[in-house]
Motif scaffolding. Structure first.
Motif, PDB file in Angstrom:
ATOM      1  N   TYR A 232     -11.726 -14.061   7.826  1.00  0.00           N
ATOM      2  CA  TYR A 232     -11.915 -15.112   8.827  1.00  0.00           C
ATOM      3  C   TYR A 232     -11.742 -14.540  10.232  1.00  0.00           C
ATOM      4  O   TYR A 232     -11.109 -13.509  10.428  1.00  0.00           O
ATOM      5  CB  TYR A 232     -10.938 -16.279   8.612  1.00  0.00           C
TER       6      TYR A 232
ATOM      7  N   PRO B 147     -21.128 -22.027  10.736  1.00  0.00           N
ATOM      8  CA  PRO B 147     -19.682 -21.833  10.572  1.00  0.00           C
ATOM      9  C   PRO B 147     -19.026 -22.882   9.672  1.00  0.00           C
ATOM     10  O   PRO B 147     -19.426 -24.035   9.647  1.00  0.00           O
ATOM     11  CB  PRO B 147     -19.159 -21.981  11.999  1.00  0.00           C
TER      12      PRO B 147
ATOM     13  N   TYR C 209     -14.914 -24.019   9.090  1.00  0.00           N
ATOM     14  CA  TYR C 209     -13.701 -23.841   9.879  1.00  0.00           C
ATOM     15  C   TYR C 209     -12.560 -24.675   9.344  1.00  0.00           C
ATOM     16  O   TYR C 209     -12.748 -25.628   8.591  1.00  0.00           O
ATOM     17  CB  TYR C 209     -13.974 -24.207  11.337  1.00  0.00           C
TER      18      TYR C 209
ATOM     19  N   VAL D 283      -8.062 -22.331  15.228  1.00  0.00           N
ATOM     20  CA  VAL D 283      -9.275 -22.648  14.476  1.00  0.00           C
ATOM     21  C   VAL D 283      -9.708 -21.362  13.780  1.00  0.00           C
ATOM     22  O   VAL D 283      -9.972 -20.349  14.437  1.00  0.00           O
ATOM     23  CB  VAL D 283     -10.402 -23.181  15.377  1.00  0.00           C
ATOM     24  N   ASP D 284      -9.747 -21.401  12.447  1.00  0.00           N
ATOM     25  CA  ASP D 284     -10.171 -20.255  11.647  1.00  0.00           C
ATOM     26  C   ASP D 284     -11.606 -20.480  11.181  1.00  0.00           C
ATOM     27  O   ASP D 284     -11.935 -21.560  10.678  1.00  0.00           O
ATOM     28  CB  ASP D 284      -9.264 -20.073  10.425  1.00  0.00           C
ATOM     29  N   PHE D 285     -12.445 -19.447  11.342  1.00  0.00           N
ATOM     30  CA  PHE D 285     -13.844 -19.490  10.936  1.00  0.00           C
ATOM     31  C   PHE D 285     -14.016 -18.514   9.767  1.00  0.00           C
ATOM     32  O   PHE D 285     -13.890 -17.302   9.939  1.00  0.00           O
ATOM     33  CB  PHE D 285     -14.752 -19.095  12.104  1.00  0.00           C
TER      34      PHE D 285
END
Length: 171
Positions: A54, A147, A149, A162-164
C-alpha cells in the motif's frame, strides 16, 4: 376604581423585567455557545510513503482529528474557485476534513505541506491541497489505476491516514 399611575408603572416594569430577563438569558446562552464552538482541527502537513502492499497518505492535524470523507471524482477542482487542479491521472479522489482549517485566527496559513506535487509511488501519483474554505480542508489525489483505500485516524500526535492498496512490490 382609581388606578395609581406609579403602581401601574411598577407592575409594568416588573413584567417587562421578568420577560426581558428570561429572553435575553437564553439568547445570551445561545450566542455564547455559537461564539465559542469546539475549535476545528488545524491541518498542518501532508506526507506520504510507499510500503510493500500500500501507499500511505498522512495528514497531520492539531486538535481532535476531524471527520473525513473520501469520494471518487472525475476531476479535481480548487475550492471555492472551481479552477481545475493540474494533476495528471486517470482516477481522482477528493478527501475532505471537517470541521478543519489550514489557517490561524488571523487568516495566516498554518499548513506547511505541499500544495501541488507529483508523487512517484506505486499507486499514489499526485497530491494537491484543494481547499481551506468554510471549515473544510480538502485534498485531491491522483492515480493511474483505480484506487481502493482505507481511512483511519491515529493519535499522539493526531493524524488522518489514507492507505491505497496495491499488489505486493516486495517479492
Amino acid at each position: 376604581m382609581h388606578h395609581h399611575p406609579s403602581r401601574a408603572a411598577i407592575v409594568a416594569g416588573l413584567v417587562l423585567t421578568a420577560v426581558g430577563a428570561t429572553i435575553p438569558a437564553s439568547a445570551v446562552a445561545q450566542s455564547k455557545a455559537a461564539a465559542s464552538p469546539t475549535s476545528p482541527a488545524r491541518v498542518l502537513n501532508a506526507r506520504w510513503g510507499g510500503h510493500c502492499t500500500y501507499d500511505r497518505l498522512v495528514i497531520d492535524v492539531q486538535g481532535s482529528a476531524p471527520s473525513v470523507s473520501v469520494s471518487r471524482v472525475g476531476s479535481l477542482h480548487y475550492d471555492p474557485s472551481g479552477k481545475k487542479v493540474p494533476l495528471a491521472g486517470k482516477y481522482f479522489l477528493s478527501i475532505r476534513l471537517s470541521p478543519a482549517v489550514a489557517h490561524d485566527s488571523a487568516g495566516r496559513s498554518v499548513y506547511h505541506g505541499p500544495r501541488l506535487v507529483k508523487i512517484p509511488l506505486t499507486k499514489l501519483k499526485g497530491l494537491a491541497l484543494t481547499g481551506d474554505f468554510e471549515g473544510v480542508v480538502s485534498f485531491g489525489t491522483a492515480f493511474q489505476t483505480k484506487p481502493t483505500y482505507k481511512v483511519s485516524k491515529l493519535h499522539s500526535p493526531e493524524r488522518v491516514v489514507v492507505d491505497f492498496n496495491h499488489a505486493n512490490q516486495c517479492h
